[in-house]
Design an enzyme around this catalytic site. Sequence first.
Site, PDB file in Angstrom:
ATOM      1  N   ASP A  38       0.839  -1.198   0.000  1.00 36.54           N
ATOM      2  CA  ASP A  38       0.000   0.000   0.000  1.00 36.54           C
ATOM      3  C   ASP A  38       0.875   1.248   0.000  1.00 36.54           C
ATOM      4  OD1 ASP A  38      -2.301   1.494   0.066  1.00 36.54           O
ATOM      5  OD2 ASP A  38      -2.694   1.191   2.194  1.00 36.54           O
ATOM      6  N   HIS A  55       3.379   3.428  -8.945  1.00 35.57           N
ATOM      7  CA  HIS A  55       3.203   1.992  -9.196  1.00 35.57           C
ATOM      8  C   HIS A  55       4.457   1.392  -9.837  1.00 35.57           C
ATOM      9  CE1 HIS A  55      -0.825   2.273  -7.849  1.00 35.57           C
ATOM     10  NE2 HIS A  55      -1.299   2.933  -8.884  1.00 35.57           N
ATOM     11  N   SER A  83      -7.499  -5.544  -5.860  1.00 32.85           N
ATOM     12  CA  SER A  83      -8.680  -6.116  -5.201  1.00 32.85           C
ATOM     13  C   SER A  83      -9.904  -6.041  -6.105  1.00 32.85           C
ATOM     14  CB  SER A  83      -8.961  -5.361  -3.900  1.00 32.85           C
ATOM     15  OG  SER A  83      -9.519  -4.101  -4.188  1.00 32.85           O
ATOM     16  N   ASN A  86     -10.793  -2.549  -6.529  1.00 31.02           N
ATOM     17  CA  ASN A  86      -9.904  -1.631  -7.255  1.00 31.02           C
ATOM     18  C   ASN A  86     -10.399  -1.272  -8.658  1.00 31.02           C
ATOM     19  OD1 ASN A  86      -6.800  -2.867  -5.757  1.00 31.02           O
ATOM     20  ND2 ASN A  86      -8.049  -1.110  -5.206  1.00 31.02           N
ATOM     21  N   TRP A  87     -11.408  -1.998  -9.152  1.00 34.42           N
ATOM     22  CA  TRP A  87     -11.962  -1.634 -10.471  1.00 34.42           C
ATOM     23  C   TRP A  87     -12.599  -0.253 -10.425  1.00 34.42           C
ATOM     24  CZ3 TRP A  87     -10.361  -4.707 -14.226  1.00 34.42           C
ATOM     25  CH2 TRP A  87     -10.130  -6.068 -13.958  1.00 34.42           C
ATOM     26  N   ARG A 206       1.815  -5.041   6.282  1.00 37.47           N
ATOM     27  CA  ARG A 206       1.077  -4.014   5.542  1.00 37.47           C
ATOM     28  C   ARG A 206       1.882  -2.725   5.579  1.00 37.47           C
ATOM     29  NH1 ARG A 206      -5.160  -2.676   4.460  1.00 37.47           N
ATOM     30  NH2 ARG A 206      -4.705  -0.857   3.200  1.00 37.47           N
TER      31      ARG A 206
HETATM   32  C1  FPP Z   1      -1.016   0.352  -3.512  1.00 36.82           C
HETATM   33  O1  FPP Z   1      -0.821   1.668  -3.799  1.00 36.82           O
HETATM   34  C2  FPP Z   1      -0.630  -0.611  -4.506  1.00 36.82           C
HETATM   35  C3  FPP Z   1      -1.419  -1.165  -5.453  1.00 36.82           C
HETATM   36  C4  FPP Z   1      -2.636  -0.597  -6.013  1.00 36.82           C
HETATM   37  C5  FPP Z   1      -1.083  -2.473  -5.949  1.00 36.82           C
HETATM   38  C6  FPP Z   1      -0.253  -2.460  -7.185  1.00 36.82           C
HETATM   39  C7  FPP Z   1       1.111  -2.876  -6.852  1.00 36.82           C
HETATM   40  C8  FPP Z   1       2.131  -2.602  -7.643  1.00 36.82           C
HETATM   41  C9  FPP Z   1       1.977  -1.836  -8.894  1.00 36.82           C
HETATM   42  C10 FPP Z   1       3.440  -3.124  -7.275  1.00 36.82           C
HETATM   43  C11 FPP Z   1       3.926  -4.002  -8.352  1.00 36.82           C
HETATM   44  C12 FPP Z   1       3.074  -5.155  -8.576  1.00 36.82           C
HETATM   45  C13 FPP Z   1       3.045  -5.914  -9.716  1.00 36.82           C
HETATM   46  C14 FPP Z   1       2.306  -7.196  -9.720  1.00 36.82           C
HETATM   47  C15 FPP Z   1       3.740  -5.527 -10.955  1.00 36.82           C
HETATM   48  P1  FPP Z   1      -2.059   2.621  -3.766  1.00 36.82           P
HETATM   49  O2  FPP Z   1      -2.347   3.056  -5.160  1.00 36.82           O
HETATM   50  O3  FPP Z   1      -3.197   2.006  -3.055  1.00 36.82           O
HETATM   51  O4  FPP Z   1      -1.474   3.810  -2.916  1.00 36.82           O
HETATM   52  P2  FPP Z   1      -2.276   4.934  -2.132  1.00 36.82           P
HETATM   53  O5  FPP Z   1      -3.054   4.238  -1.056  1.00 36.82           O
HETATM   54  O6  FPP Z   1      -1.192   5.811  -1.606  1.00 36.82           O
HETATM   55  O7  FPP Z   1      -3.152   5.629  -3.130  1.00 36.82           O
END
Ligand code: FPP
Length: 261
Positions: A38, A55, A83, A86-87, A206
């Site tokens: 996160d 990312h 998740s 997340n969509w 986490r």
């Molecule tokens: C959280 O940051 C992370 C994600 C949404 C997951 C995606 C993970 C990655 C891109 C790492 C690499 C993974 C792969 C499989 C290539 P957030 O966007 O929720 O952060 P925020 O809470 O600060 O907005």
Amino acid sequence: MIIDQEKLEEYYAKPPEDVSLRDVDLSRVPRHVSIIMDGNGRWAQARGLSRPEGHVAGVDSLREAVTTSVRLGVDVLSCYAFSTENWKRPQSEVDLLMHLFATTLVRELPLFHQENVRLRFFGDLSALPKETFDVFQQGLDETADHTGMTFVLAVNYGSRAEIARAAREVAQEVERGSLRADDVDEGLLASRLYTEGLPDPDLLIRTSGELRLSNYLLWQLAYTEFYVTDLYWPDFDRWEYLRAVRAFQSRRRRFGGVEAK
Ligand code: FPP
């Protein structure tokens, strides 16, 4: 899992002041480590960068988490990447993440071969864009014979959906008469979850300081030890991993009983 002591010492050379390899007992490393990654967005924002750049930076931390897990002899590393909720993010961000998952996996496949890592997924992959689905399938096929660590990505994963799916499957079998309602117990239900055949996580990490589960492995985390760090995911590294293992080893796990054996 067998630890290559020489490689590990080299990997953990030049420690910072507060933690070193000597702080952990290599005979009591958690078997299954799970991570809620996160804070990519906030990491980027704090640097005046775009969320996608966060990312992309997060990919380096993920590679380091995989390598560190292999070096420490962890059996299973699972990471929550996307998740079912997340969509709801802007379409452009969803598209970028799906593309990033595909390109990253293609690029990292040689590492999985080199380290004998077997790939697995939690979640409903059928809803993914074709490019991502195909690459994931290729990853599964190409690493199916690997006998080292299992690396799991949770993509389009939601724990409630997972449990509902398991219950539906079981109900259908009862309806067909191939299963009796009386035979439905914890073991049977667990065998219908994405984690089938894997040990429950021993340690959940986490990042970015949030104290919630976000619909992640609700069933499987029943007795898992939690480690929450304020670091954003792109800042997570082998040393923070070591701090998490050290914290895990300082806990007394009783599993609801009186004293752990
Ligand atoms: C959280 O940051 C992370 C994600 C949404 C997951 C995606 C993970 C990655 C891109 C790492 C690499 C993974 C792969 C499989 C290539 P957030 O966007 O929720 O952060 P925020 O809470 O600060 O907005």
